[in-house]
Design an enzyme around this catalytic site. Structure first.
Site, PDB file in Angstrom:
ATOM      1  N   ASP A 104       0.774  -1.105  -0.090  1.00  0.00           N
ATOM      2  CA  ASP A 104       0.304  -0.014  -0.047  1.00  0.00           C
ATOM      3  C   ASP A 104       0.861   1.204  -0.161  1.00  0.00           C
ATOM      4  O   ASP A 104       1.336   1.692   1.132  1.00  0.00           O
ATOM      5  CB  ASP A 104      -1.009  -0.097   1.224  1.00  0.00           C
ATOM      6  N   ASP A 285      -1.845   5.848  -4.965  1.00  0.00           N
ATOM      7  CA  ASP A 285      -2.070   5.001  -3.931  1.00  0.00           C
ATOM      8  C   ASP A 285      -2.626   3.625  -4.336  1.00  0.00           C
ATOM      9  O   ASP A 285      -3.368   3.272  -4.423  1.00  0.00           O
ATOM     10  CB  ASP A 285      -3.066   5.630  -3.104  1.00  0.00           C
TER      11      ASP A 285
HETATM   12  O1  ZSY Z   1      -7.205   4.966   3.405  1.00  0.00           O
HETATM   13  C1  ZSY Z   1      -6.194   5.662   3.388  1.00  0.00           C
HETATM   14  C2  ZSY Z   1      -5.106   6.184   4.348  1.00  0.00           C
HETATM   15  C3  ZSY Z   1      -4.121   5.626   4.156  1.00  0.00           C
HETATM   16  C4  ZSY Z   1      -3.167   5.804   5.742  1.00  0.00           C
HETATM   17  C5  ZSY Z   1      -3.662   6.529   6.538  1.00  0.00           C
HETATM   18  C6  ZSY Z   1      -2.922   6.810   7.558  1.00  0.00           C
HETATM   19  C7  ZSY Z   1      -3.255   7.419   8.710  1.00  0.00           C
HETATM   20  C8  ZSY Z   1      -2.110   7.473   9.532  1.00  0.00           C
HETATM   21  C9  ZSY Z   1      -0.936   6.833   8.681  1.00  0.00           C
HETATM   22  O2  ZSY Z   1      -1.541   6.572   7.626  1.00  0.00           O
HETATM   23  N1  ZSY Z   1      -4.757   7.135   6.495  1.00  0.00           N
HETATM   24  C10 ZSY Z   1      -5.592   6.950   5.365  1.00  0.00           C
HETATM   25  O3  ZSY Z   1      -6.920   7.417   5.353  1.00  0.00           O
HETATM   26  N2  ZSY Z   1      -6.046   6.623   2.325  1.00  0.00           N
HETATM   27  C11 ZSY Z   1      -7.083   6.379   1.109  1.00  0.00           C
HETATM   28  C12 ZSY Z   1      -8.158   7.010   1.383  1.00  0.00           C
HETATM   29  C13 ZSY Z   1      -8.460   8.152   2.147  1.00  0.00           C
HETATM   30  C14 ZSY Z   1      -9.822   8.587   2.283  1.00  0.00           C
HETATM   31  C15 ZSY Z   1     -10.714   8.034   1.443  1.00  0.00           C
HETATM   32  C16 ZSY Z   1     -10.521   7.097   0.603  1.00  0.00           C
HETATM   33  N3  ZSY Z   1      -9.225   6.458   0.846  1.00  0.00           N
HETATM   34  C17 ZSY Z   1      -5.024   7.587   2.399  1.00  0.00           C
HETATM   35  C18 ZSY Z   1      -3.928   7.646   1.165  1.00  0.00           C
HETATM   36  C19 ZSY Z   1      -5.067   8.596   1.148  1.00  0.00           C
END
Ligand code: ZSY
Length: 396
Positions: A104, A285
Site C-alpha cells: 500500500d 495509492d
Molecule cells: O485509506 C487511506 C489512508 C492511508 C493511510 C492513512 C494513515 C493514517 C496514519 C498513517 O497513515 N490514512 C488513510 O486514510 N487513504 C486512502 C483514502 C483516504 C480517504 C478516503 C479513501 N481512501 C489515504 C491514502 C489517502
C-alpha cells in the site's frame, strides 16, 4: 542464470513405463541433456497448474499463483485478490511464515495478523507467530484508513523478505485487533506500507517502512509498481524493468509534507476531447481500489457516459454494465496518461446486477485526489527516493 548444458556420455538403458508394459528404449551411445534452469522449470510447472485450475474453474491457491509469477530477484508478484482487482496481494516472508500482504503506497505501516489475536479472527489466515524475544518494548500502533477500516497492536523487530530482498530487522506490527472489514477478508493477512515513514503510526517512536529499511542496500533507491487489469503484476525493488513499459518515463517531483507519494496533475481530457488545464493535488495509492478526482472533472466525465447517474443509493456514479465509458486522460509533467474506458467499468454494484459502479468517483470529503488501482493498472510507476523524491509514469 544461464541454463547449464551438460553433455553426458553414457550408455544407459531407459526403461520407460507405458501403461503396465515396460518399454525398452534402445541404448543411446552419446546424448546431450540440456538442463533447464530449475526455477524456470518450476515456474512453468506452476504456470501449467494455474492454467489447469483456471480451465476447470477451480479457485487457485495464492501460493500457487505466487510460484507461477515469481520474478527475478527484487521482484515480487502483485496478484488480484478477487475478480475485480479490489486489491492486490504480495507474498511476504516474516520470520519463517509467508503471508499475503496488500502492498500500500498510501500508508506506512507493515502490519500483519498475529498470534496475539483471538484464534477466531485467524481462521483462513496465515499469520505472524510473535517471538517475545523480538518485542520492541513499549511500542504500539493503531491505524484507521479512509474507508473506516483499521487495526491496532504491538511491535516486533524480525526478518522480512519481499521479492528476495531481505530486511534482517524490520519493524513488524503484530495485530492484537483488526476491524470487521479485515476480519471478513480471509485473503489479506495485513498491509505492507510503502508511503513515507513520516506517517508510520507506531508510538512513541515511528518505525521505518520495509522500503526505507532496505533502500540503501538496493541497486537504486527506488521501487517500481506494475499493477495489471485482471492479471498478476509486480513490485520491483531497486530497479526499473525496461520490459514492463513502452515509451518514456515522465518524472515529477513529489510533495512529501503529508507523507504520501503526492504530486500535481496539470489537466485532463475526456475521450478524444480537448485538454482542460487544471492544477490538481493527487496521490498515487496502490491501497485504494478506485480513482477519486475533483467533482468538476468527474461530473463532466459522466455527462459523456450513456445512462450514468450519481446514485446516493449505490454510493457514487453508476451506469449500465453494457456501457464502455470513454477513456480519461490526466496530464502529468506535460504528458497525457490515459485510463482506458474499459478499466472505468469497475464492477456490478451488487453480484448479478446490470448496474455497474464507476472506477472514477468524486474526491469530495477526502481533501485531495487519489490515483488508485483504476489508474495504476495500466501504468509502470517509479517511486524514486533520492534527496528530492520523484515519481515517474510510463505506459505498460
Ligand atoms: O485509506 C487511506 C489512508 C492511508 C493511510 C492513512 C494513515 C493514517 C496514519 C498513517 O497513515 N490514512 C488513510 O486514510 N487513504 C486512502 C483514502 C483516504 C480517504 C478516503 C479513501 N481512501 C489515504 C491514502 C489517502
Amino acid at each position: 542464470m544461464p541454463s547449464i548444458i551438460n553433455t553426458l556420455t553414457a550408455a544407459v538403458a531407459f526403461v520407460g513405463v507405458v501403461g503396465a508394459t515396460p518399454v525398452e528404449i534402445p541404448k543411446p551411445k552419446h546424448f546431450t541433456i540440456k538442463q533447464v534452469e530449475r526455477s524456470q522449470f518450476l515456474r512453468n510447472g506452476a504456470q501449467s497448474k494455474v492454467k489447469t485450475f483456471r480451465k476447470y474453474g477451480a479457485k487457485i491457491p495464492l501460493s500457487l499463483l505466487n510460484a507461477a509469477y515469481a520474478g527475478p530477484n527484487g521482484s515480487a508478484p502483485a496478484v488480484p485478490g478477487d475478480a475485480y482487482d479490489s486489491l492486490y496481494l504480495t507474498p511476504v516472508t516474516i520470520a519463517n511464515t509467508t503471508v499475503q500482504l496488500d502492498a500500500d503506497t498510501g500508508s506506512a505501516d507493515l502490519w500483519v495478523f498475529s498470534s496475539l489475536q483471538a484464534s477466531s479472527q485467524l481462521t483462513g489466515h496465515d499469520y505472524y507467530k510473535v517471538d517475545a524475544s523480538k518485542k520492541v518494548q513499549g511500542a504500539s500502533w493503531r491505524i484507521t484508513y479512509g474507508d473506516g477500516s483499521g487495526a491496532a497492536g504491538t511491535v516486533y523487530a524480525d526478518k522480512v523478505v519481499v521479492g528476495g530482498v531481505t530486511a534482517t530487522s524490520q519493524a513488524v506490527e503484530a495485530a492484537t485487533s483488526v476491524s470487521a472489514q479485515f476480519q471478513q477478508d480471509r485473503d489479506t493477512d495485513g498491509l505492507l506500507g510503502l508511503a513515507f515513514s513520516s506517517i508510520n503510526t507506531v508510538k512513541p517512536t515511528p518505525q521505518k517502512t520495509f522500503f526505507d529499511t532496505v533502500k540503501a542496500s538496493l541497486p537504486e533507491p527506488l521501487f517500481s509498481v506494475n499493477l495489471k487489469y485482471h492479471a498478476a503484476g509486480s513490485y520491483d525493488f531497486g530497479f526499473i524493468d525496461k520490459a514492463k513499459y513502452t515509451g518514456d518515463i515522465t518524472y515529477v517531483d513529489v510533495i512529501t509534507k503529508n507523507g504520501f507519494w503526492e504530486f500535481t496533475v496539470d489537466g485532463y481530457a475526456i475521450g478524444s476531447g480537448a485538454t482542460t488545464k487544471s492544477s490538481i493535488d493527487a496521490i498515487a495509492d496502490t491501497g485504494t481500489t478506485l480513482a477519486y478526482l475533483p467533482s468538476t472533472l468527474v461530473s463532466a466525465y459522466y455527462k459523456q457516459v450513456t445512462g450514468a447517474k450519481n446514485s446516493a443509493q449505490d454510493g457514487g456514479y453508476v451506469f449500465p454494465c453494457s456501457t464502455t465509458p470513454p477513456d480519461l486522460s490526466i496530464v502529468i509533467g506535460g504528458v497525457k496518461q490515459t485510463i482506458p474506458g474499459k478499466h472505468i467499468n469497475y464492477a456490478p454494484v451488487t453480484t448479478g446486477s446490470t448496474t455497474c459502479f464507476g472506477g472514477v468517483q468524486d474526491n469530495t470529503g477526502i481533501g485531495f485526489s487519489i490515483l488508485g488501482d483504476i489508474f495504476l493498472k495500466s501504468k509502470y510507476v517509479i517511486h524514486e527516493a533520492k534527496d528530492t523524491p520523484r515519481i515517474g509514469f510510463a505506459q505498460q
